[in-house]
Design a protein around this motif. Structure first.
Motif, PDB file in Angstrom:
ATOM      1  N   ALA A  15       8.009 -31.243  -8.280  1.00 40.17           N
ATOM      2  CA  ALA A  15       9.195 -31.627  -7.914  1.00 40.17           C
ATOM      3  C   ALA A  15       9.650 -32.811  -8.849  1.00 40.17           C
ATOM      4  CB  ALA A  15       9.406 -32.083  -6.268  1.00 40.17           C
ATOM      5  N   PHE A  16       8.390 -33.829  -8.908  1.00 38.27           N
ATOM      6  CA  PHE A  16       8.883 -35.123  -9.575  1.00 38.27           C
ATOM      7  C   PHE A  16       9.046 -34.651 -11.213  1.00 38.27           C
ATOM      8  CE2 PHE A  16       6.878 -37.514  -6.215  1.00 38.27           C
ATOM      9  CZ  PHE A  16       7.910 -38.382  -6.228  1.00 38.27           C
ATOM     10  N   GLY A  18      10.326 -31.891 -12.367  1.00 42.87           N
ATOM     11  CA  GLY A  18      11.417 -31.329 -12.375  1.00 42.87           C
ATOM     12  C   GLY A  18      12.692 -32.143 -12.411  1.00 42.87           C
ATOM     13  N   TYR A  19      12.489 -33.206 -11.618  1.00 46.24           N
ATOM     14  CA  TYR A  19      13.729 -34.302 -11.483  1.00 46.24           C
ATOM     15  C   TYR A  19      13.570 -35.355 -12.544  1.00 46.24           C
ATOM     16  CZ  TYR A  19      16.422 -37.769  -9.136  1.00 46.24           C
ATOM     17  OH  TYR A  19      17.482 -38.740  -9.111  1.00 46.24           O
ATOM     18  N   PHE A  20      12.619 -35.686 -13.013  1.00 47.87           N
ATOM     19  CA  PHE A  20      12.499 -36.707 -14.073  1.00 47.87           C
ATOM     20  C   PHE A  20      12.406 -36.169 -15.307  1.00 47.87           C
ATOM     21  CE2 PHE A  20      10.890 -39.197 -10.352  1.00 47.87           C
ATOM     22  CZ  PHE A  20      12.198 -40.066 -10.286  1.00 47.87           C
ATOM     23  N   GLY A  22      12.996 -32.619 -16.316  1.00 50.21           N
ATOM     24  CA  GLY A  22      14.038 -31.527 -16.501  1.00 50.21           C
ATOM     25  C   GLY A  22      13.268 -30.235 -16.551  1.00 50.21           C
ATOM     26  N   PHE A  26       9.234 -29.047 -15.934  1.00 52.30           N
ATOM     27  CA  PHE A  26       8.795 -28.391 -14.616  1.00 52.30           C
ATOM     28  C   PHE A  26       7.786 -27.208 -14.877  1.00 52.30           C
ATOM     29  CE2 PHE A  26       9.734 -24.751 -12.086  1.00 52.30           C
ATOM     30  CZ  PHE A  26       9.238 -25.159 -10.732  1.00 52.30           C
TER      31      PHE A  26
END
Length: 65
Positions: A15-16, A18-20, A22, A26
């Motif tokens: 999740a981190f 993917g969020y930070f 892209g 991920f």
């Protein structure tokens, strides 16, 4: 460490990433996590190197003869 906790940590790492980072980050974290999982199973003795390279169709071919 329970498998639920390991899954929670892996999910949070993805999740981190993917969020930070892209979608590319991920995918990179997911791929490296899979490689680490296989290496860990191999080092624990739960997996043999031949299991990764042996074809599944060999038994099927022998039954046809």
């Amino acid at each position: 460490m329970s498998m639920a906790l390991v899954g929670l940590l892996a999910g949070m790492a993805l999740a981190f990433a993917g969020y930070f980072g892209g979608f590319g980050a991920f995918l990179l974290v997911a791929a490296l996590g899979a490689v680490g999982f296989v290496a860990g199973r191999f080092l624990d003795g739960d997996l043999e190197a031949g299991d990764l390279f042996r074809g599944r169709g060999r038994e099927r071919d022998e039954r046809r003869r």
